[in-house]
Design a protein around this motif. Sequence first.
Motif, PDB file in Angstrom:
ATOM      1  N   ASP A 194      42.933  25.157  26.288  1.00 43.24           N
ATOM      2  CA  ASP A 194      43.356  25.720  27.573  1.00 43.24           C
ATOM      3  C   ASP A 194      44.263  26.934  27.422  1.00 43.24           C
ATOM      4  N   GLY A 195      44.937  27.053  26.265  1.00 45.15           N
ATOM      5  CA  GLY A 195      45.856  28.169  26.064  1.00 45.15           C
ATOM      6  C   GLY A 195      45.158  29.412  25.544  1.00 45.15           C
ATOM      7  N   GLY A 196      45.957  30.355  25.109  1.00 44.94           N
ATOM      8  CA  GLY A 196      45.389  31.583  24.582  1.00 44.94           C
ATOM      9  C   GLY A 196      44.808  31.381  23.194  1.00 44.94           C
ATOM     10  N   PHE A 197      44.043  32.330  22.764  1.00 44.79           N
ATOM     11  CA  PHE A 197      43.453  32.283  21.428  1.00 44.79           C
ATOM     12  C   PHE A 197      43.122  33.702  21.003  1.00 44.79           C
ATOM     13  N   SER A 198      42.940  33.869  19.713  1.00 48.14           N
ATOM     14  CA  SER A 198      42.562  35.175  19.171  1.00 48.14           C
ATOM     15  C   SER A 198      41.389  35.000  18.229  1.00 48.14           C
ATOM     16  N   VAL A 199      40.612  36.042  18.119  1.00 48.62           N
ATOM     17  CA  VAL A 199      39.424  36.016  17.254  1.00 48.62           C
ATOM     18  C   VAL A 199      39.491  37.208  16.315  1.00 48.62           C
ATOM     19  N   GLY A 203      35.000  36.736  13.254  1.00 53.29           N
ATOM     20  CA  GLY A 203      34.652  35.623  14.128  1.00 53.29           C
ATOM     21  C   GLY A 203      35.564  34.421  14.022  1.00 53.29           C
ATOM     22  N   GLU A 204      36.549  34.429  13.145  1.00 57.14           N
ATOM     23  CA  GLU A 204      37.443  33.284  12.974  1.00 57.14           C
ATOM     24  C   GLU A 204      38.371  33.163  14.183  1.00 57.14           C
ATOM     25  N   VAL A 205      38.462  31.937  14.735  1.00 59.45           N
ATOM     26  CA  VAL A 205      39.221  31.678  15.954  1.00 59.45           C
ATOM     27  C   VAL A 205      40.533  30.982  15.614  1.00 59.45           C
ATOM     28  N   THR A 206      41.622  31.464  16.200  1.00 56.97           N
ATOM     29  CA  THR A 206      42.943  30.853  16.044  1.00 56.97           C
ATOM     30  C   THR A 206      43.546  30.628  17.423  1.00 56.97           C
ATOM     31  N   ARG A 207      43.970  29.389  17.693  1.00 55.65           N
ATOM     32  CA  ARG A 207      44.587  29.078  18.980  1.00 55.65           C
ATOM     33  C   ARG A 207      46.025  29.585  19.012  1.00 55.65           C
ATOM     34  N   SER A 208      46.591  29.606  20.237  1.00 50.78           N
ATOM     35  CA  SER A 208      47.948  30.121  20.409  1.00 50.78           C
ATOM     36  C   SER A 208      48.994  29.259  19.719  1.00 50.78           C
ATOM     37  N   ASP A 209      48.653  27.972  19.477  1.00 44.77           N
ATOM     38  CA  ASP A 209      49.594  27.104  18.775  1.00 44.77           C
ATOM     39  C   ASP A 209      49.478  27.223  17.263  1.00 44.77           C
TER      40      ASP A 209
END
Length: 267
Positions: free
Chosen positions: A156-161, A165-171
């Motif tokens: 539900d929070g922010g994320f970066s890619v 293509g690797e995804v990292t959540r805001s936490d």
Amino acid sequence: MFRGLYTATSGMMSQNRTQQILTNNLSNSNTPGFKTDEAAIRSFPQQLIKAQNAHQPAPIGRLSTGVYVQEAIPSFSQGPIRETGNATDFALVNDNLPLDADTGDRGTLLFAVETAEGDIRYTRNGQFTVDAEGFLATSFGQRVLGDNLQPIQVGDGGFSVQTNGEVTRSDGAGAGSIWIGATDEPEQLIKQGHNLLAWAGDDADAPALAEEAERFVKQGFIEQSNVDLTRTMTDMMTAYRGFESNQKVIQAYDRSMEKAVNEIGRV
């Protein structure tokens, strides 16, 4: 006499189909990731015309029996990249693909999504959303797949890619990587609506996870349609003129047949 009438009719039909393809391109000029279609027009098999006589038929020459639109072929050239600033927008950049030594082409990159029936489809439209369960999805609800070909959950929070293509959540937790596929045979992809593509070639040659997928993805950007508006409008005028020319040929045949029935028939 009627051979020319049939040929002109087939010309009108092919120009009408070409106009439909061009109109669809024009209406999707603002659709992210849309690939323009090009009409492939071919002629019907030619006939060998022979003069009939009492001894032996003498060849006169060949006659074309008309034309038809065989298929609409998508062009997978790179569309312009536009910055949006939205975290759920992604653009694929073909320019970083290696050139094929034999053909000089780069192929194309693709996202993979899962349909409601559980089938895998491909798309170039990276204008995604996050659904109610925190999964990355298309605007039509198909979930975007990760490199394990499972729906990728960003939370539900922010994320970066990252550009690979690797995804990292805001936490700070990792969420896997977005599946980025590549194929050297984009002509084997067929459109199925909602900007989705299905693979029509051999399963062994289906799009596979791109190797060393560095700098292939840009977050906060979308790839715009590759429709060339100026060329499309010009082609539409050309198709219209072609339709009009064939129409005049049919009108000329109609006047000739009218004269043959109403005037010559009285003699």
